[in-house]
Design a protein around this motif. Structure first.
Motif, PDB file in Angstrom:
ATOM      1  N   SER A   1       0.714  -1.091  -0.028  1.00  0.00           N
ATOM      2  CA  SER A   1       0.066   0.020  -0.067  1.00  0.00           C
ATOM      3  C   SER A   1       0.992   1.237   0.071  1.00  0.00           C
ATOM      4  O   SER A   1       0.392   2.304  -0.382  1.00  0.00           O
ATOM      5  CB  SER A   1      -0.997  -0.016   1.404  1.00  0.00           C
ATOM      6  N   LEU A   2       1.830   1.101   0.539  1.00  0.00           N
ATOM      7  CA  LEU A   2       3.152   2.437   0.439  1.00  0.00           C
ATOM      8  C   LEU A   2       3.492   2.562  -0.939  1.00  0.00           C
ATOM      9  O   LEU A   2       3.832   3.671  -1.245  1.00  0.00           O
ATOM     10  CB  LEU A   2       4.128   1.918   1.533  1.00  0.00           C
ATOM     11  N   MET A   3       3.457   1.766  -1.837  1.00  0.00           N
ATOM     12  CA  MET A   3       3.796   1.950  -3.125  1.00  0.00           C
ATOM     13  C   MET A   3       2.966   2.667  -3.990  1.00  0.00           C
ATOM     14  O   MET A   3       3.318   3.192  -5.073  1.00  0.00           O
ATOM     15  CB  MET A   3       4.119   0.641  -3.706  1.00  0.00           C
ATOM     16  N   PHE A   4       1.853   2.958  -3.344  1.00  0.00           N
ATOM     17  CA  PHE A   4       0.607   3.777  -3.934  1.00  0.00           C
ATOM     18  C   PHE A   4       0.817   5.358  -3.811  1.00  0.00           C
ATOM     19  O   PHE A   4       0.846   5.548  -2.800  1.00  0.00           O
ATOM     20  CB  PHE A   4      -0.758   3.404  -3.618  1.00  0.00           C
ATOM     21  N   GLY A   5       1.104   5.933  -4.850  1.00  0.00           N
ATOM     22  CA  GLY A   5       1.149   7.531  -4.805  1.00  0.00           C
ATOM     23  C   GLY A   5       0.046   8.074  -5.387  1.00  0.00           C
ATOM     24  O   GLY A   5      -1.184   7.327  -5.905  1.00  0.00           O
ATOM     25  N   SER A   6      -0.196   9.477  -5.491  1.00  0.00           N
ATOM     26  CA  SER A   6      -1.263  10.097  -5.972  1.00  0.00           C
ATOM     27  C   SER A   6      -1.788   9.600  -7.243  1.00  0.00           C
ATOM     28  O   SER A   6      -2.728   9.668  -7.502  1.00  0.00           O
ATOM     29  CB  SER A   6      -1.096  11.640  -5.966  1.00  0.00           C
TER      30      SER A   6
ATOM     31  N   ILE B   1       2.722   6.342 -17.275  1.00  0.00           N
ATOM     32  CA  ILE B   1       3.123   5.265 -18.145  1.00  0.00           C
ATOM     33  C   ILE B   1       4.350   4.879 -17.824  1.00  0.00           C
ATOM     34  O   ILE B   1       4.779   3.704 -18.339  1.00  0.00           O
ATOM     35  CB  ILE B   1       2.908   5.417 -19.824  1.00  0.00           C
ATOM     36  N   THR B   2       5.056   5.570 -16.748  1.00  0.00           N
ATOM     37  CA  THR B   2       6.275   4.992 -16.567  1.00  0.00           C
ATOM     38  C   THR B   2       6.600   4.356 -15.198  1.00  0.00           C
ATOM     39  O   THR B   2       7.471   3.696 -14.927  1.00  0.00           O
ATOM     40  CB  THR B   2       7.244   6.232 -16.474  1.00  0.00           C
ATOM     41  N   ARG B   3       5.454   4.859 -14.240  1.00  0.00           N
ATOM     42  CA  ARG B   3       5.310   4.135 -12.892  1.00  0.00           C
ATOM     43  C   ARG B   3       4.588   2.667 -13.140  1.00  0.00           C
ATOM     44  O   ARG B   3       3.415   2.636 -13.821  1.00  0.00           O
ATOM     45  CB  ARG B   3       4.593   5.018 -12.024  1.00  0.00           C
ATOM     46  N   PRO B   4       5.224   1.750 -12.670  1.00  0.00           N
ATOM     47  CA  PRO B   4       4.961   0.386 -13.048  1.00  0.00           C
ATOM     48  C   PRO B   4       3.445   0.094 -12.409  1.00  0.00           C
ATOM     49  O   PRO B   4       2.538  -0.359 -13.381  1.00  0.00           O
ATOM     50  CB  PRO B   4       5.867  -0.793 -12.204  1.00  0.00           C
ATOM     51  N   ILE B   5       3.169   0.420 -11.515  1.00  0.00           N
ATOM     52  CA  ILE B   5       1.751   0.206 -11.027  1.00  0.00           C
ATOM     53  C   ILE B   5       0.840   1.111 -11.818  1.00  0.00           C
ATOM     54  O   ILE B   5      -0.609   0.512 -11.986  1.00  0.00           O
ATOM     55  CB  ILE B   5       1.814   0.413  -9.427  1.00  0.00           C
ATOM     56  N   SER B   6       0.977   2.387 -11.866  1.00  0.00           N
ATOM     57  CA  SER B   6       0.300   3.082 -12.698  1.00  0.00           C
ATOM     58  C   SER B   6       0.141   2.700 -13.989  1.00  0.00           C
ATOM     59  O   SER B   6      -1.342   2.704 -14.585  1.00  0.00           O
ATOM     60  CB  SER B   6       0.792   4.685 -12.957  1.00  0.00           C
ATOM     61  N   LEU B   7       0.893   1.911 -14.736  1.00  0.00           N
ATOM     62  CA  LEU B   7       0.860   1.438 -15.989  1.00  0.00           C
ATOM     63  C   LEU B   7      -0.219   0.143 -16.067  1.00  0.00           C
ATOM     64  O   LEU B   7      -0.794  -0.060 -16.865  1.00  0.00           O
ATOM     65  CB  LEU B   7       2.244   1.115 -16.401  1.00  0.00           C
ATOM     66  N   ILE B   8       0.008  -0.557 -15.111  1.00  0.00           N
ATOM     67  CA  ILE B   8      -0.829  -1.785 -14.811  1.00  0.00           C
ATOM     68  C   ILE B   8      -2.396  -1.636 -14.610  1.00  0.00           C
ATOM     69  O   ILE B   8      -3.186  -2.157 -15.244  1.00  0.00           O
ATOM     70  CB  ILE B   8      -0.511  -2.627 -13.564  1.00  0.00           C
TER      71      ILE B   8
END
Length: 501
Positions: free
Chosen positions: A137-142, A469-476
């Motif tokens: 959960s700490l890997m989630f940013g805005s 598109i460059t942050r892994p979780i954002s891209l997923i």
């Protein structure tokens, strides 16, 4: 860990612990049935009662209230088409049609079993993988939170299959209403008409009460419900005869539990989003998606499994990092502090007896609300035999009391009535209300996280787009959004073809 579990189990076996859990479950079931009386309110009101109790006893009572009230919101959703809590929004999509078809006992039984299993799975996750999931959960940013909200909004396409244009209109209306109040960063007031009661926006519970209860009251008074009520029949079937139907949904239960736990550990998302996303996932995976919204057991089980799986998930970041997963756990954090407990490693070492007895008490609470819920639901089901004039008056009274009790403001009652009028017009025009609820729930989150994301890159839109598109979780999550839209549009086209044929 095994030693801590043994210590927690021995603490749990105290008669006062069992009595506290039972009291919490009974109170939670009764509170969750009544529209407007939320889990947050119940926990906040009863925290002072726990002052004189040992910490483990007080927390066990509060935990019982939390899980039981999350479940029991489904009872009024199934019987009256009015969600007792926001967690039951997706439940009424199939629960109420089942009740109208003379399957009220089946719907209540499946909802109860699903809630129990979802809650137990979430407690197991809390016991076994709390530190790992908390780190995730700490890997989630805005940007990730913004895309998660967008992903939830894309579900509108699926919820509106066959009437996607109307669904998009409802979703847009929900997003518009979510912008009422102060801007999340600048504090600028929007659409408040100078009314102080609107500075914080329209409370979600007030919106839900108005959107679902007022159209029901108007229909009852106008005589439009008479035909429906004739088709709603009480039956004397045993709830446990529907257990085989529930057990056949193993994959659905596993998928919904997983979604619920993951949604739970992400702060600020909530039970209603978990239920809706799980409902959507079940519909996409189903061999009979056309049954959804018309009394599908799959949809009902998916919603109720997920929203109760969220409860344990929200406690993972709370106990390990001190980050509340939702408003209820924010109040529970206050309860921990009052009893001299601080989230973190000490909870699982120095105060292991209290922490593990609290976690194990959630298992007892999830098992206990099954008989309590089924017994209460049996008598609540008799509401369909109440004369229409009395039923309309009771629903209206509960709606007014529920709306007023949120903030103690008369303005909230007028807001509820206005949104109720919108809901009635939507019902006449056959515009689905679920997308509007989704817009309301996720609109505030999406706007706030978008504003924060842009402020971090000094309002450079290109830099923000690059982040996505460059942050892994954002891209997923972005890929999931595109896939969700594609599947929703394809479902809409397939529905249109089937109607033409």
């Amino acid at each position: 860990m095994l030693d801590n579990l043994i210590i927690g189990f021995s603490t749990l076996m105290d008669v006062y612990m069992i009595a506290a859990i039972a009291a919490g479950v009974i109170a939670g079931v009764m509170i969750g049935i009544l529209p407007g009386l939320t889990s947050t309110m119940a926990v906040a009101l009863l925290i002072p009662v726990t002052f004189s109790m040992p910490p483990q006893v007080g927390l066990a009572m509060l935990g019982g209230i939390y899980v039981a009230s999350t479940y029991s919101g489904s009872i009024s959703a199934i019987l009256l088409n009015i969600p007792g809590t926001s967690a039951a929004v997706a439940t009424l999509l199939d629960g109420y049609p089942m009740s109208k078809s003379g399957e009220s006992t089946k719907a209540l039984s499946l909802a109860t079993f699903a809630s129990c299993i979802g809650g137990l799975v979430s407690v197991l996750a809390l016991l076994l993988i709390a530190p790992l999931l908390a780190e995730l959960s700490l890997m989630f940013g805005s940007p990730e939170y913004f895309l998660l909200a967008v992903f939830g909004i894309t579900v509108i396409a699926s919820l509106s299959a066959g009437a996607i244009e109307k669904g998009l209109i409802a979703g847009a209306l929900g997003l518009l209403l979510a912008t009422i109040g102060s801007h999340p960063l600048t504090g600028e007031m929007r659409f408040t008409f100078g009314l102080p009661s609107m500075f914080d926006g329209i409370p979600l519970i007030v919106s839900l009460i108005g959107l679902y209860s007022i159209p029901e009251v108007v229909n009852i008074v106008a005589g439009r419900k008479s035909q429906n009520n004739q088709s709603v029949q009480l039956d004397n079937k045993s709830p446990f005869q529907f257990l085989p139907i529930f057990l056949k949904q193993k994959l659905n239960i596993l998928r919904s539990s997983t979604i619920g736990v993951i949604i739970g550990i992400i702060p600020g998302v909530g039970c209603s989003v978990g239920g809706i996303l799980s409902y959507d996932a079940a519909k996409r995976a189903s061999k009979r998606p056309e049954k959804f919204g018309k009394g599908s057991s799959e949809g009902l089980i998916a919603s109720e499994t997920a929203n109760n799986a969220v409860t344990g998930g929200t406690l993972i970041p709370l106990l390990t990092l001190g980050i509340p997963g939702n408003p209820v756990t924010a109040v529970l954090l206050g309860g921990l502090m009052i009893h001299g407990l601080r989230p973190g490693a000490d909870l699982f070492t120095v105060n292991a007896d209290i922490t593990y007895s609290f976690i194990l008490s959630l298992i007892v609470a999830n098992l206990l609300f099954v008989p309590v819920g089924l017994l209460v639901a049996k008598y609540c089901a008799r509401v369909i035999h109440i004369p229409h004039s009395i039923l309309a008056a009771v629903i209206m009274a509960l709606a007014v009391i529920g709306a007023y009790s949120i903030r103690g403001s008369l303005d909230d009652i007028f807001m509820m009535l206005c949104i109720g009028a919108i809901g009635f017009v939507m019902q006449i025009m056959q515009i689905p209300r679920a997308p509007m609820v989704l817009g309301l729930v996720l609109g505030t989150m999406a706007e706030g996280e978008l504003a924060r994301s842009l402020s971090l890159v000094q309002n450079d839109v290109s830099a923000f787009a690059l982040q996505l598109i460059t942050r892994p979780i954002s891209l997923i999550i972005l890929v999931l959004c595109i896939y969700s839209l594609y599947k929703g549009i394809m479902q809409h086209k397939n529905s249109a073809k089937s109607l033409e044929q």
